[in-house]
Scaffold this active site. Structure first.
Site, short mmCIF file in Angstrom:
data_model
loop_
_atom_site.label_atom_id
_atom_site.label_comp_id
_atom_site.label_asym_id
_atom_site.label_seq_id
_atom_site.Cartn_x
_atom_site.Cartn_y
_atom_site.Cartn_z
N GLU A 114 10.04 0.91 10.34
CA GLU A 114 11.06 1.95 10.17
C GLU A 114 10.35 3.26 10.43
OE1 GLU A 114 12.93 4.79 9.14
OE2 GLU A 114 12.91 4.15 7.02
N GLU B 136 9.79 15.47 15.91
CA GLU B 136 10.15 15.42 14.50
C GLU B 136 9.35 16.49 13.75
OE1 GLU B 136 9.25 11.62 12.74
OE2 GLU B 136 11.04 11.72 11.50
N CYS C 128 13.19 10.68 7.35
CA CYS C 128 13.13 10.12 8.70
C CYS C 128 14.49 10.25 9.38
CB CYS C 128 12.65 8.68 8.68
SG CYS C 128 13.50 7.70 7.46
N LYS D 250 0.83 -1.20 0.00
CA LYS D 250 0.00 0.00 0.00
C LYS D 250 0.87 1.25 0.00
CE LYS D 250 -1.82 2.64 3.07
NZ LYS D 250 -1.67 3.91 2.33
#
Ligand code: ADP
Length: 423
Positions: A190, A321, A224, A114
Site C-alpha cells: 500500500e 507526493e 497516503c 516492524k
C-alpha cells in the site's frame, strides 16, 4: 488453535483497546505529533472497530467442495500462509497495525511486525494488550528497528512466507525486489498517491471547500490518500480559491495536546525540510501562493497551512507526493478534460468527487483509475471497505473481505470416487 479461540482473543483484545483508549491515544500523539483528540476519538476507536471486524471473520473462513470433471471428490481448503512479515509506517501507526494484524491473526498466521522507527510505541503497547487477551507467545512479534535493516531483513527472509508493507513507493519497490530475490514470498503493498479531488461547477462551494480542506490537511497532510490535487471547475474556481485560502488561514496549528488544535507538527525534521523544499519549488515554478508558505512559529516542526492556486499539471508540486499541509489547486473546463488529467499520474490510490449531478458522479466513478472513490465525502475508512491502489499505489487490498485472501493459501484436494454414481 481453533478459529473460535482466535476470534475470542481478538474480541477480548478489542475490549482491552477500548479500556486503554486514552493511554494508546496519548502514546500515539507523543510519537507522531497528531492532535490527541484525533487519536482518542478517531484512531483508537478505528483500531478496536477493525479488530472486531476481523474477530468476526475468524470462524467464518472456510473452504469449498467444487465439482470435478470425473469420478473424483474435490475440496478446496483455505489455510493460513504461515509466517507473515508486516512493515508499517508512522502516519497512522495504530490504524496500520489493525489493518495488518487483524486479518493476519484472524486467518491463523503468525506475525513479525516492524513499526516505523519514528513511532514504535503504540505497536508495542498493543502487542502487550494482545498478550493480555490470551494470544500465545510467539504469535505476534513486534521488532522495532529501521527500514533498510530490520524491514529489509523481513522482506528478504527465506522463512517469511508473505510480506505486507505500507509506505513509500520507493521502499515498496525494494520490498518487492527482496521478496523476489529470496523465496518469492507473496507481497501486498500500500504505497503513495497523488489523489485528485474534483469539484464540479454544480457543487455547493462552501461545502466543497471544507471537504477539500480536510481531504488534504487531515493528519498534517500526511495521508497516503490525501486529496492532494484539488481540481476546481473554472466557473467556481475564483470563489473556491478565496474560500480555500480563508479556511487554511483559520486552521488551528499548535500543541497536539491542546483542545481545539487541528494540526500538530510534522513527523520529523526530514519530512519538515522536504515539505518546505516543495513549497519553494511551487513558488519557483510560478504557482500563486495564496496562504501560508513557511514554518509556523520558531520551535518544532510546524508548517503553516499552505495553499497554492494556478497550479499546472507539469509542476513538481502537482506530480509528487508532498506529504504535508500544502494544497494545490488546479483549474479545469470540462469533464473529459478533468478525467484525463486526474488519471495522468503514476499513482491510483483514491479520488474525491464533489457534485450534485448523478450522471457526472457515475461517469467519474467509472472513469477514474483508483482504488477508492469518495463521492461527496472523503476519508471514510470503515473496516469492511477494501482499500488499496491501482498503478504505482500498490498491490492488493487491505480491510474488508478482500484482505483475507491475501493472508490465506488455497489448497485443492482431489480424491477418487468408486464411480460416477457418487458424484
Ligand atoms: P515514509 O517515506 O512514509 O517514511 P517509508 O517507506 O520510508 O515511508 O517507511 C515506511 C516503513 O517502511 C517504515 O517502517 C520504514 O522503516 C520501512 N522502510 C523504509 N525503507 C525500507 C526498506 N528499504 N526496506 C524495508 N522497509 C523499509
Amino acid at each position: 488453535m481453533t478459529a473460535y479461540e482466535r476470534s475470542r482473543i481478538l474480541f477480548k483484545f478489542a475490549d482491552l483497546i477500548d479500556e486503554h483508549n486514552d493511554e494508546l491515544a496519548a502514546l500515539e500523539s507523543w510519537d507522531n505529533g497528531k492532535p490527541f483528540e484525533q487519536s482518542a476519538k478517531e484512531e483508537v476507536p478505528l483500531l478496536s472497530r477493525t479488530i472486531r471486524y476481523y474477530a468476526g471473520w475468524a470462524d467464518k473462513i472456510h473452504g469449498l467442495i467444487v465439482p470435478g470433471d470425473g469420478a473424483h471428490h474435490v475440496q478446496v481448503l483455505r489455510e493460513p500462509i504461515g509466517v507473515v512479515g508486516q512493515v508499517i509506517p508512522w502516519n497512522f501507526p495504530l490504524v496500520m497495525f489493525a489493518w495488518k494484524v487483524g486479518p493476519a491473526l484472524a486467518c491463523g498466521n503468525t506475525v513479525v511486525l516492524k513499526p516505523a522507527e519514528q513511532t514504535p510505541l503504540t505497536a508495542l503497547y498493543a502487542a502487550a494488550l494482545l498478550h493480555e487477551a490470551g494470544l500465545p507467545d510467539g504469535v505476534l512479534n513486534v521488532v522495532s528497528g529501521f527500514g533498510p535493516t530490520a524491514g529489509s531483513a523481513l522482506a528478504g527472509h527465506m522463512e517469511v512466507d508473505k510480506i505486507a508493507f505500507t509506505g513509500s513507493t520507493g521502499a515498496g519497490k525494494i520490498i518487492q525486489e527482496l521478496a523476489a530475490k529470496s523465496n518469492l514470498k507473496s507481497v501486498t503493498l500500500e504505497l503513495g498517491g497523488k489523489s485528485p479531488f474534483i469539484v464540479m461547477d454544480d457543487a455547493n462551494v462552501d461545502q466543497a471547500v471544507e471537504l477539500a480542506h480536510s481531504a488534504l490537511f487531515h493528519n498534517q497532510g500526511q495521508c497516503c490518500c490525501a486529496g492532494s490535487r484539488t481540481f476546481v471547475h473554472e466557473r467556481v474556481y475564483d470563489e473556491f480559491v478565496e474560500k480555500a485560502k480563508a479556511r487554511a488561514l483559520k486552521r488551528v496549528v499548535g500543541d497536539p495536546f491542546k483542545q481545539g488544535v487541528e494540526q500538530g507538527p510534522q513527523i520529523d525534521e526530514e519530512q519538515f525540510s522536504k515539505i518546505l523544499e516543495y513549497i519553494t519549488s511551487g513558488i519557483d515554478s510560478g504557482a500563486t501562493l495564496v496562504a501560508g508558505g513557511a514554518r509556523a512559529g520558531n520551535k518544532g516542526f510546524y508548517i503553516q497551512p499552505t495553499v497554492f492556486s494556478d497550479v499546472k499539471d507539469e509542476m513538481t508540486i502537482a506530480q509528487e507526493e508532498i506529504f504535508g499541509p500544502v494544497q494545490t489547486i488546479l483549474k479545469f473546463k470540462n469533464l473529459n478534460e478533468v478525467i484525463q488529467r486526474a488519471n495522468a499520474s503514476p499513482y491510483g490510490l483514491a479520488a474525491g468527487v464533489f457534485t450534485n449531478n448523478l450522471n457526472t458522479a457515475n461517469t467519474l466513478m467509472r472513469a477514474l483509475r483508483v482504488g477508492t472513490v469518495w463521492i461527496n465525502c472523503y476519508n471514510l475508512l470503515d473496516a469492511a471497505i477494501p482499500f488499496g491502489g491501482y498503478k504505482m499505489s500498490g498491490i492488493g487490498r487491505e480491510k474488508g473481505m478482500d484482505s483475507l485472501n491475501s493472508y490465506l493459501q488455497v489448497k485443492a484436494v482431489i480424491t477418487p470416487l468408486e464411480n460416477h454414481a457418487w458424484l
